[in-house]
Design an enzyme around this catalytic site. Structure first.
Site, short mmCIF file in Angstrom:
data_model
loop_
_atom_site.label_atom_id
_atom_site.label_comp_id
_atom_site.label_asym_id
_atom_site.label_seq_id
_atom_site.Cartn_x
_atom_site.Cartn_y
_atom_site.Cartn_z
N ASN A 128 15.34 -40.11 76.69
CA ASN A 128 16.10 -40.59 77.85
C ASN A 128 15.17 -41.11 78.94
O ASN A 128 15.59 -41.83 79.83
CB ASN A 128 17.00 -39.48 78.41
CG ASN A 128 16.23 -38.25 78.83
OD1 ASN A 128 15.42 -37.73 78.08
ND2 ASN A 128 16.47 -37.78 80.03
N CYS A 130 17.94 -35.19 85.68
CA CYS A 130 18.13 -33.74 85.55
C CYS A 130 16.88 -32.96 85.97
O CYS A 130 16.94 -31.76 86.18
CB CYS A 130 18.53 -33.38 84.13
SG CYS A 130 19.96 -34.29 83.59
N1 PMP Z 1 20.86 -35.21 76.90
C1 PMP Z 1 20.32 -36.37 77.37
C2 PMP Z 1 19.42 -37.16 76.48
C3 PMP Z 1 20.60 -36.79 78.67
O1 PMP Z 1 20.07 -37.93 79.15
C4 PMP Z 1 21.44 -35.99 79.48
C5 PMP Z 1 21.72 -36.39 80.91
N2 PMP Z 1 22.45 -37.59 80.99
C6 PMP Z 1 21.97 -34.81 78.94
C7 PMP Z 1 21.64 -34.46 77.65
C8 PMP Z 1 22.86 -33.91 79.74
O2 PMP Z 1 24.05 -34.54 80.04
P1 PMP Z 1 25.11 -33.85 81.02
O3 PMP Z 1 24.38 -33.60 82.30
O4 PMP Z 1 26.18 -34.89 81.14
O5 PMP Z 1 25.59 -32.62 80.39
#
Ligand code: PMP
Length: 396
Positions: A151, A324
Protein backbone atom coordinates in the site's frame (compact mmCIF):
# COMPACT_ATOMS: atom_id res chain seq x y z
CA UNK A 1 -9.94 23.04 -6.06
CA UNK A 2 -7.35 20.84 -4.42
CA UNK A 3 -5.40 18.25 -6.34
CA UNK A 4 -6.13 15.14 -4.23
CA UNK A 5 -3.39 12.53 -4.62
CA UNK A 6 -3.94 10.35 -1.56
CA UNK A 7 -6.32 7.70 -2.91
CA UNK A 8 -4.62 4.93 -0.93
CA UNK A 9 -5.71 6.58 2.32
CA UNK A 10 -9.32 7.27 1.33
CA UNK A 11 -11.39 7.22 -1.81
CA UNK A 12 -14.57 9.17 -2.43
CA UNK A 13 -17.70 7.06 -2.78
CA UNK A 14 -18.64 6.89 -6.47
CA UNK A 15 -21.86 8.90 -6.97
CA UNK A 16 -23.44 5.84 -8.67
CA UNK A 17 -22.72 3.84 -5.53
CA UNK A 18 -24.14 6.55 -3.28
CA UNK A 19 -27.38 6.64 -5.31
CA UNK A 20 -27.74 2.86 -5.05
CA UNK A 21 -27.31 2.97 -1.27
CA UNK A 22 -29.76 5.75 -0.44
CA UNK A 23 -33.04 3.75 -0.21
CA UNK A 24 -31.43 1.31 2.21
CA UNK A 25 -31.09 3.94 4.92
CA UNK A 26 -34.68 5.16 4.94
CA UNK A 27 -37.02 2.73 3.13
CA UNK A 28 -35.46 -0.71 2.91
CA UNK A 29 -33.94 -0.63 6.37
CA UNK A 30 -34.96 -4.12 7.47
CA UNK A 31 -32.84 -6.64 9.33
CA UNK A 32 -32.25 -9.91 7.44
CA UNK A 33 -32.90 -11.81 10.66
CA UNK A 34 -36.52 -10.52 10.84
CA UNK A 35 -39.22 -12.85 9.58
CA UNK A 36 -41.52 -10.17 8.13
CA UNK A 37 -41.47 -8.53 4.68
CA UNK A 38 -38.78 -5.99 5.62
CA UNK A 39 -36.60 -8.87 6.76
CA UNK A 40 -37.14 -10.86 3.56
CA UNK A 41 -36.29 -7.86 1.45
CA UNK A 42 -33.10 -7.30 3.48
CA UNK A 43 -32.16 -10.97 3.08
CA UNK A 44 -32.57 -10.68 -0.69
CA UNK A 45 -30.40 -7.53 -0.74
CA UNK A 46 -27.77 -9.22 1.41
CA UNK A 47 -27.57 -12.29 -0.82
CA UNK A 48 -27.60 -10.23 -4.00
CA UNK A 49 -24.71 -8.15 -2.58
CA UNK A 50 -22.82 -11.32 -1.69
CA UNK A 51 -23.24 -12.60 -5.24
CA UNK A 52 -21.90 -9.38 -6.77
CA UNK A 53 -18.85 -9.28 -4.49
CA UNK A 54 -18.22 -12.98 -5.31
CA UNK A 55 -18.44 -12.16 -9.03
CA UNK A 56 -15.93 -9.32 -8.61
CA UNK A 57 -13.20 -11.84 -7.73
CA UNK A 58 -14.65 -14.70 -9.80
CA UNK A 59 -15.38 -16.74 -6.66
CA UNK A 60 -17.15 -20.01 -7.50
CA UNK A 61 -19.99 -19.29 -5.07
CA UNK A 62 -21.43 -16.42 -3.00
CA UNK A 63 -20.96 -18.77 -0.04
CA UNK A 64 -17.24 -17.96 -0.26
CA UNK A 65 -17.88 -14.37 0.90
CA UNK A 66 -18.10 -13.30 4.56
CA UNK A 67 -18.94 -9.63 5.12
CA UNK A 68 -16.92 -7.75 7.73
CA UNK A 69 -16.53 -4.12 8.79
CA UNK A 70 -13.47 -3.53 6.58
CA UNK A 71 -9.99 -4.66 5.73
CA UNK A 72 -8.63 -4.54 9.29
CA UNK A 73 -11.37 -6.87 10.47
CA UNK A 74 -10.96 -9.17 7.46
CA UNK A 75 -7.26 -9.44 8.24
CA UNK A 76 -8.06 -10.21 11.89
CA UNK A 77 -10.67 -12.82 10.98
CA UNK A 78 -8.53 -14.34 8.25
CA UNK A 79 -5.27 -14.59 10.14
CA UNK A 80 -6.32 -14.97 13.79
CA UNK A 81 -9.32 -17.09 12.79
CA UNK A 82 -7.14 -19.42 10.70
CA UNK A 83 -4.43 -19.57 13.37
CA UNK A 84 -6.87 -20.52 16.13
CA UNK A 85 -8.63 -23.04 13.89
CA UNK A 86 -5.38 -24.85 13.06
CA UNK A 87 -3.58 -24.55 16.35
CA UNK A 88 -3.40 -28.29 16.76
CA UNK A 89 -1.78 -28.73 13.34
CA UNK A 90 1.00 -26.23 13.98
CA UNK A 91 1.89 -22.90 15.53
CA UNK A 92 3.95 -21.19 12.85
CA UNK A 93 2.78 -18.33 10.65
CA UNK A 94 4.68 -16.46 7.93
CA UNK A 95 4.02 -12.85 6.98
CA UNK A 96 6.26 -10.35 5.18
CA UNK A 97 8.27 -7.50 6.66
CA UNK A 98 6.26 -4.96 4.65
CA UNK A 99 2.70 -5.95 5.49
CA UNK A 100 0.13 -3.32 6.40
CA UNK A 101 0.28 -2.28 10.06
CA UNK A 102 -2.91 -4.27 10.79
CA UNK A 103 -1.14 -7.49 9.79
CA UNK A 104 2.14 -6.61 11.53
CA UNK A 105 0.22 -6.01 14.75
CA UNK A 106 -1.79 -9.22 14.34
CA UNK A 107 1.60 -10.94 14.08
CA UNK A 108 2.69 -9.40 17.39
CA UNK A 109 -0.63 -10.38 19.00
CA UNK A 110 -0.30 -13.99 17.86
CA UNK A 111 3.25 -14.13 19.23
CA UNK A 112 1.87 -13.16 22.64
CA UNK A 113 -0.68 -15.96 22.23
CA UNK A 114 2.13 -18.49 21.77
CA UNK A 115 2.43 -18.66 17.97
CA UNK A 116 5.75 -18.29 16.19
CA UNK A 117 5.65 -15.63 13.49
CA UNK A 118 8.33 -15.27 10.79
CA UNK A 119 8.65 -12.19 8.61
CA UNK A 120 10.01 -12.70 5.08
CA UNK A 121 12.40 -9.92 4.00
CA UNK A 122 12.06 -8.04 0.72
CA UNK A 123 14.58 -6.86 -1.87
CA UNK A 124 15.39 -3.19 -2.45
CA UNK A 125 12.26 -2.85 -4.60
CA UNK A 126 10.00 -4.21 -1.85
CA UNK A 127 9.42 -7.57 -3.50
CA UNK A 128 9.57 -10.67 -1.35
CA UNK A 129 12.28 -13.22 -1.86
CA UNK A 130 10.66 -16.58 -2.74
CA UNK A 131 13.75 -18.60 -1.79
CA UNK A 132 13.76 -17.06 1.68
CA UNK A 133 10.02 -17.70 1.98
CA UNK A 134 10.50 -21.38 1.15
CA UNK A 135 13.35 -21.70 3.65
CA UNK A 136 11.14 -20.31 6.43
CA UNK A 137 8.50 -23.02 5.97
CA UNK A 138 8.54 -25.83 8.55
CA UNK A 139 6.22 -28.73 9.40
CA UNK A 140 4.61 -26.38 11.91
CA UNK A 141 3.66 -23.72 9.30
CA UNK A 142 -0.10 -23.35 9.03
CA UNK A 143 -0.53 -20.02 7.25
CA UNK A 144 1.30 -17.64 4.91
CA UNK A 145 -0.09 -14.10 4.72
CA UNK A 146 1.41 -11.83 2.08
CA UNK A 147 -0.38 -8.90 0.47
CA UNK A 148 -0.93 -8.73 -3.28
CA UNK A 149 0.84 -5.34 -3.36
CA UNK A 150 2.36 -2.81 -0.99
CA UNK A 151 0.00 0.00 0.00
CA UNK A 152 3.03 2.31 0.36
CA UNK A 153 5.33 1.64 -2.58
CA UNK A 154 2.94 -0.28 -4.84
CA UNK A 155 5.34 -3.22 -5.33
CA UNK A 156 3.53 -6.22 -6.76
CA UNK A 157 4.26 -9.50 -5.03
CA UNK A 158 4.69 -12.78 -6.93
CA UNK A 159 1.36 -14.06 -5.62
CA UNK A 160 0.94 -16.88 -8.15
CA UNK A 161 4.27 -18.35 -7.06
CA UNK A 162 3.50 -17.84 -3.35
CA UNK A 163 0.11 -19.52 -3.78
CA UNK A 164 1.78 -22.44 -5.53
CA UNK A 165 4.43 -22.82 -2.83
CA UNK A 166 1.70 -22.78 -0.16
CA UNK A 167 -0.51 -25.20 -2.04
CA UNK A 168 2.34 -27.69 -2.59
CA UNK A 169 3.08 -27.68 1.13
CA UNK A 170 -0.57 -27.83 2.15
CA UNK A 171 -0.35 -24.47 3.89
CA UNK A 172 -3.15 -21.90 3.70
CA UNK A 173 -2.39 -18.69 1.81
CA UNK A 174 -4.06 -15.46 2.93
CA UNK A 175 -3.59 -12.23 1.02
CA UNK A 176 -4.65 -8.66 1.70
CA UNK A 177 -5.70 -7.42 -1.74
CA UNK A 178 -6.61 -3.89 -0.67
CA UNK A 179 -3.66 -2.07 -2.28
CA UNK A 180 -4.31 -3.57 -5.72
CA UNK A 181 -8.05 -4.20 -5.88
CA UNK A 182 -8.86 -0.92 -7.65
CA UNK A 183 -6.37 -1.44 -10.48
CA UNK A 184 -5.58 -5.14 -10.88
CA UNK A 185 -8.35 -7.71 -11.49
CA UNK A 186 -8.51 -10.60 -9.04
CA UNK A 187 -9.47 -14.10 -10.11
CA UNK A 188 -9.50 -16.55 -7.22
CA UNK A 189 -9.97 -19.41 -9.66
CA UNK A 190 -6.69 -18.55 -11.36
CA UNK A 191 -4.65 -17.82 -8.23
CA UNK A 192 -5.50 -20.35 -5.54
CA UNK A 193 -5.89 -18.01 -2.56
CA UNK A 194 -7.33 -19.75 0.49
CA UNK A 195 -8.34 -16.49 2.15
CA UNK A 196 -8.47 -12.98 0.70
CA UNK A 197 -9.11 -9.59 2.31
CA UNK A 198 -11.20 -7.06 0.39
CA UNK A 199 -12.25 -3.54 1.27
CA UNK A 200 -15.22 -1.62 -0.12
CA UNK A 201 -13.72 1.88 0.10
CA UNK A 202 -10.74 0.86 -1.97
CA UNK A 203 -13.06 0.29 -4.93
CA UNK A 204 -15.05 3.54 -4.30
CA UNK A 205 -17.67 1.99 -2.03
CA UNK A 206 -18.43 3.23 1.50
CA UNK A 207 -16.17 2.70 4.50
CA UNK A 208 -17.15 0.36 7.31
CA UNK A 209 -17.68 -2.65 5.07
CA UNK A 210 -15.30 -5.26 3.69
CA UNK A 211 -15.18 -8.95 3.03
CA UNK A 212 -13.14 -12.04 3.62
CA UNK A 213 -13.10 -14.60 0.84
CA UNK A 214 -12.79 -18.18 2.07
CA UNK A 215 -12.08 -20.94 -0.43
CA UNK A 216 -14.45 -23.92 -0.20
CA UNK A 217 -13.36 -26.06 2.75
CA UNK A 218 -11.38 -23.27 4.45
CA UNK A 219 -12.85 -22.64 7.90
CA UNK A 220 -11.81 -20.02 10.42
CA UNK A 221 -12.72 -19.51 14.06
CA UNK A 222 -14.85 -16.38 14.61
CA UNK A 223 -13.22 -13.40 16.28
CA UNK A 224 -16.53 -11.58 16.86
CA UNK A 225 -18.99 -13.69 18.80
CA UNK A 226 -22.72 -12.98 18.92
CA UNK A 227 -25.96 -13.86 17.14
CA UNK A 228 -24.36 -16.15 14.56
CA UNK A 229 -24.81 -14.05 11.42
CA UNK A 230 -22.60 -14.79 8.38
CA UNK A 231 -22.77 -18.55 9.08
CA UNK A 232 -21.57 -18.01 12.62
CA UNK A 233 -18.23 -16.73 11.34
CA UNK A 234 -18.96 -13.00 11.83
CA UNK A 235 -21.75 -12.06 14.18
CA UNK A 236 -23.53 -8.71 14.24
CA UNK A 237 -26.51 -7.37 12.27
CA UNK A 238 -25.48 -7.06 8.66
CA UNK A 239 -24.68 -3.57 7.32
CA UNK A 240 -27.15 -3.67 4.42
CA UNK A 241 -26.58 -0.13 3.03
CA UNK A 242 -22.83 -0.80 3.20
CA UNK A 243 -23.21 -4.18 1.49
CA UNK A 244 -25.37 -2.64 -1.27
CA UNK A 245 -22.72 0.08 -1.77
CA UNK A 246 -19.85 -2.43 -1.74
CA UNK A 247 -21.70 -4.63 -4.27
CA UNK A 248 -22.46 -1.72 -6.59
CA UNK A 249 -18.83 -0.55 -6.36
CA UNK A 250 -17.66 -4.09 -7.17
CA UNK A 251 -20.03 -4.31 -10.14
CA UNK A 252 -18.75 -1.01 -11.57
CA UNK A 253 -15.12 -1.86 -10.86
CA UNK A 254 -15.37 -5.24 -12.59
CA UNK A 255 -16.48 -3.51 -15.79
CA UNK A 256 -14.18 -0.48 -15.64
CA UNK A 257 -11.00 -1.75 -13.97
CA UNK A 258 -8.84 -2.35 -17.04
CA UNK A 259 -9.67 0.93 -18.74
CA UNK A 260 -9.26 2.82 -15.47
CA UNK A 261 -5.91 1.18 -14.71
CA UNK A 262 -4.61 1.99 -18.20
CA UNK A 263 -5.63 5.65 -17.81
CA UNK A 264 -4.02 5.92 -14.38
CA UNK A 265 -0.83 4.26 -15.55
CA UNK A 266 -0.38 6.93 -18.22
CA UNK A 267 -0.86 9.69 -15.62
CA UNK A 268 1.38 7.95 -13.10
CA UNK A 269 4.15 7.40 -15.66
CA UNK A 270 4.04 11.08 -16.59
CA UNK A 271 4.17 12.02 -12.91
CA UNK A 272 7.19 9.80 -12.29
CA UNK A 273 8.98 11.00 -15.42
CA UNK A 274 8.55 14.65 -14.52
CA UNK A 275 9.24 14.41 -10.77
CA UNK A 276 12.47 12.50 -11.37
CA UNK A 277 13.75 15.55 -13.28
CA UNK A 278 14.22 17.17 -9.85
CA UNK A 279 17.94 16.67 -9.00
CA UNK A 280 18.63 13.99 -6.41
CA UNK A 281 15.12 12.59 -6.44
CA UNK A 282 14.48 8.86 -6.54
CA UNK A 283 11.60 6.46 -7.05
CA UNK A 284 10.84 4.10 -4.17
CA UNK A 285 9.60 0.64 -5.14
CA UNK A 286 9.95 -1.15 -8.45
CA UNK A 287 9.95 0.89 -11.69
CA UNK A 288 7.61 -1.54 -13.48
CA UNK A 289 6.31 -4.12 -11.03
CA UNK A 290 4.07 -1.66 -9.21
CA UNK A 291 0.37 -0.83 -9.05
CA UNK A 292 -0.66 1.56 -11.85
CA UNK A 293 -1.80 4.24 -9.42
CA UNK A 294 1.18 4.45 -7.05
CA UNK A 295 4.18 6.80 -7.13
CA UNK A 296 6.51 7.03 -4.13
CA UNK A 297 9.55 9.30 -4.20
CA UNK A 298 12.35 10.43 -1.98
CA UNK A 299 14.37 13.59 -2.14
CA UNK A 300 17.82 14.04 -0.65
CA UNK A 301 18.31 16.59 2.15
CA UNK A 302 14.64 17.23 2.96
CA UNK A 303 11.89 15.55 4.93
CA UNK A 304 8.71 14.23 3.36
CA UNK A 305 6.67 15.88 6.11
CA UNK A 306 7.90 19.40 5.21
CA UNK A 307 7.22 18.68 1.56
CA UNK A 308 3.71 17.46 2.37
CA UNK A 309 2.94 20.61 4.37
CA UNK A 310 4.30 22.93 1.67
CA UNK A 311 2.30 21.08 -0.98
CA UNK A 312 -0.79 21.36 1.23
CA UNK A 313 -0.37 25.16 1.20
CA UNK A 314 -0.52 24.94 -2.60
CA UNK A 315 -3.67 22.76 -2.33
CA UNK A 316 -1.92 19.58 -3.43
CA UNK A 317 -2.90 16.84 -0.98
CA UNK A 318 -0.40 13.99 -0.67
CA UNK A 319 0.98 11.60 1.98
CA UNK A 320 4.36 10.54 3.26
CA UNK A 321 3.37 6.92 3.75
CA UNK A 322 0.51 4.78 5.00
CA UNK A 323 -2.27 6.85 6.60
CA UNK A 324 -2.62 4.17 9.28
CA UNK A 325 0.93 4.86 10.53
CA UNK A 326 1.13 8.61 9.81
CA UNK A 327 0.81 9.71 13.45
CA UNK A 328 3.98 7.89 14.51
CA UNK A 329 7.36 9.58 14.16
CA UNK A 330 8.92 6.33 13.05
CA UNK A 331 10.14 6.10 9.44
CA UNK A 332 8.18 3.77 7.17
CA UNK A 333 8.86 0.12 8.05
CA UNK A 334 8.43 -0.70 4.35
CA UNK A 335 11.18 1.66 3.21
CA UNK A 336 13.50 0.52 6.00
CA UNK A 337 12.93 -3.09 4.89
CA UNK A 338 13.89 -2.04 1.35
CA UNK A 339 17.25 -1.02 2.82
CA UNK A 340 16.80 2.74 3.06
CA UNK A 341 18.53 4.65 5.85
CA UNK A 342 16.30 6.41 8.39
CA UNK A 343 16.98 9.83 6.86
CA UNK A 344 16.21 8.50 3.38
CA UNK A 345 12.95 6.94 4.55
CA UNK A 346 11.98 10.27 6.17
CA UNK A 347 12.45 11.99 2.80
CA UNK A 348 9.67 10.06 1.07
CA UNK A 349 6.48 11.27 -0.52
CA UNK A 350 3.54 9.01 -1.46
CA UNK A 351 1.23 10.00 -4.31
CA UNK A 352 -1.70 7.75 -5.17
CA UNK A 353 -4.05 8.39 -8.06
CA UNK A 354 -7.63 7.29 -8.54
CA UNK A 355 -10.88 7.40 -10.49
CA UNK A 356 -11.31 11.16 -10.25
CA UNK A 357 -7.66 12.15 -10.81
CA UNK A 358 -7.30 14.30 -13.90
CA UNK A 359 -4.35 15.38 -15.99
CA UNK A 360 -4.60 18.86 -14.48
CA UNK A 361 -3.90 17.43 -10.99
CA UNK A 362 -0.68 15.91 -12.26
CA UNK A 363 0.23 19.11 -14.08
CA UNK A 364 -0.35 21.08 -10.88
CA UNK A 365 1.99 19.00 -8.74
CA UNK A 366 4.64 18.91 -11.45
CA UNK A 367 4.46 22.69 -11.59
CA UNK A 368 4.80 23.42 -7.87
CA UNK A 369 7.01 20.58 -6.63
CA UNK A 370 10.45 21.57 -8.04
CA UNK A 371 10.23 25.09 -6.52
CA UNK A 372 9.15 23.72 -3.13
CA UNK A 373 11.99 21.17 -3.11
CA UNK A 374 14.46 23.96 -3.96
CA UNK A 375 13.17 26.25 -1.20
CA UNK A 376 13.27 23.47 1.40
CA UNK A 377 16.79 22.47 0.36
CA UNK A 378 17.96 26.06 0.72
CA UNK A 379 16.66 25.97 4.30
CA UNK A 380 18.00 22.48 5.05
CA UNK A 381 21.21 22.17 7.13
CA UNK A 382 21.87 18.90 5.26
CA UNK A 383 22.25 20.44 1.80
CA UNK A 384 25.93 20.41 0.71
CA UNK A 385 27.42 23.89 0.13
CA UNK A 386 28.06 23.48 -3.63
CA UNK A 387 24.43 22.48 -4.25
CA UNK A 388 23.21 25.24 -1.91
CA UNK A 389 25.05 27.86 -3.95
CA UNK A 390 23.51 26.57 -7.18
CA UNK A 391 20.01 26.51 -5.67
CA UNK A 392 20.35 30.05 -4.32
CA UNK A 393 21.38 31.25 -7.78
CA UNK A 394 18.38 29.51 -9.35
CA UNK A 395 16.06 31.02 -6.76
CA UNK A 396 17.19 34.59 -7.47
N1 PMP B 1 -4.75 -3.29 4.36
C1 PMP B 1 -4.23 -2.37 3.51
C2 PMP B 1 -3.27 -2.81 2.46
C3 PMP B 1 -4.59 -1.02 3.64
O1 PMP B 1 -4.08 -0.10 2.80
C4 PMP B 1 -5.50 -0.65 4.66
C5 PMP B 1 -5.87 0.80 4.85
N2 PMP B 1 -6.58 1.31 3.76
C6 PMP B 1 -6.01 -1.65 5.50
C7 PMP B 1 -5.60 -2.95 5.32
C8 PMP B 1 -6.96 -1.33 6.61
O2 PMP B 1 -8.16 -0.87 6.11
P1 PMP B 1 -9.29 -0.31 7.09
O3 PMP B 1 -8.65 0.80 7.86
O4 PMP B 1 -10.34 0.16 6.14
O5 PMP B 1 -9.74 -1.40 7.95
Amino acid sequence: MSAYLDYQAAKPVDPRVFEAMKPYFTQDFGNPSSLHNYGYKATNSLEDGRLKVAEFINAPSPDNIIFTSGATESNNLGIIGAALRNRRKGNHIIISEIEHISILNIGKYLEKEGFRVSRVPVDRFGIINLGKLERLITDETILISISTASNEIGSLQPIEEIAEIAQNKNIWFHSDAVASESTIPIDVQKVPFDLLTLSSNDIYGPRGIGALYLKKGVRVNPVIIGGGQEKGIRSGSENIPGIIGFAKAAQIMKVEINEEAARLKILKDKLIREVLKVPKSYLNGHPEKRTPHNANFRFDYIEGESLLLSLKDEKVEVATGSACSSKTLEPSHTLISCGLLHEEAHGSLLLTLGRFTEEKDIVKIIKVLPGIVRKLRILSPLTPSDLLKKLEEEEN
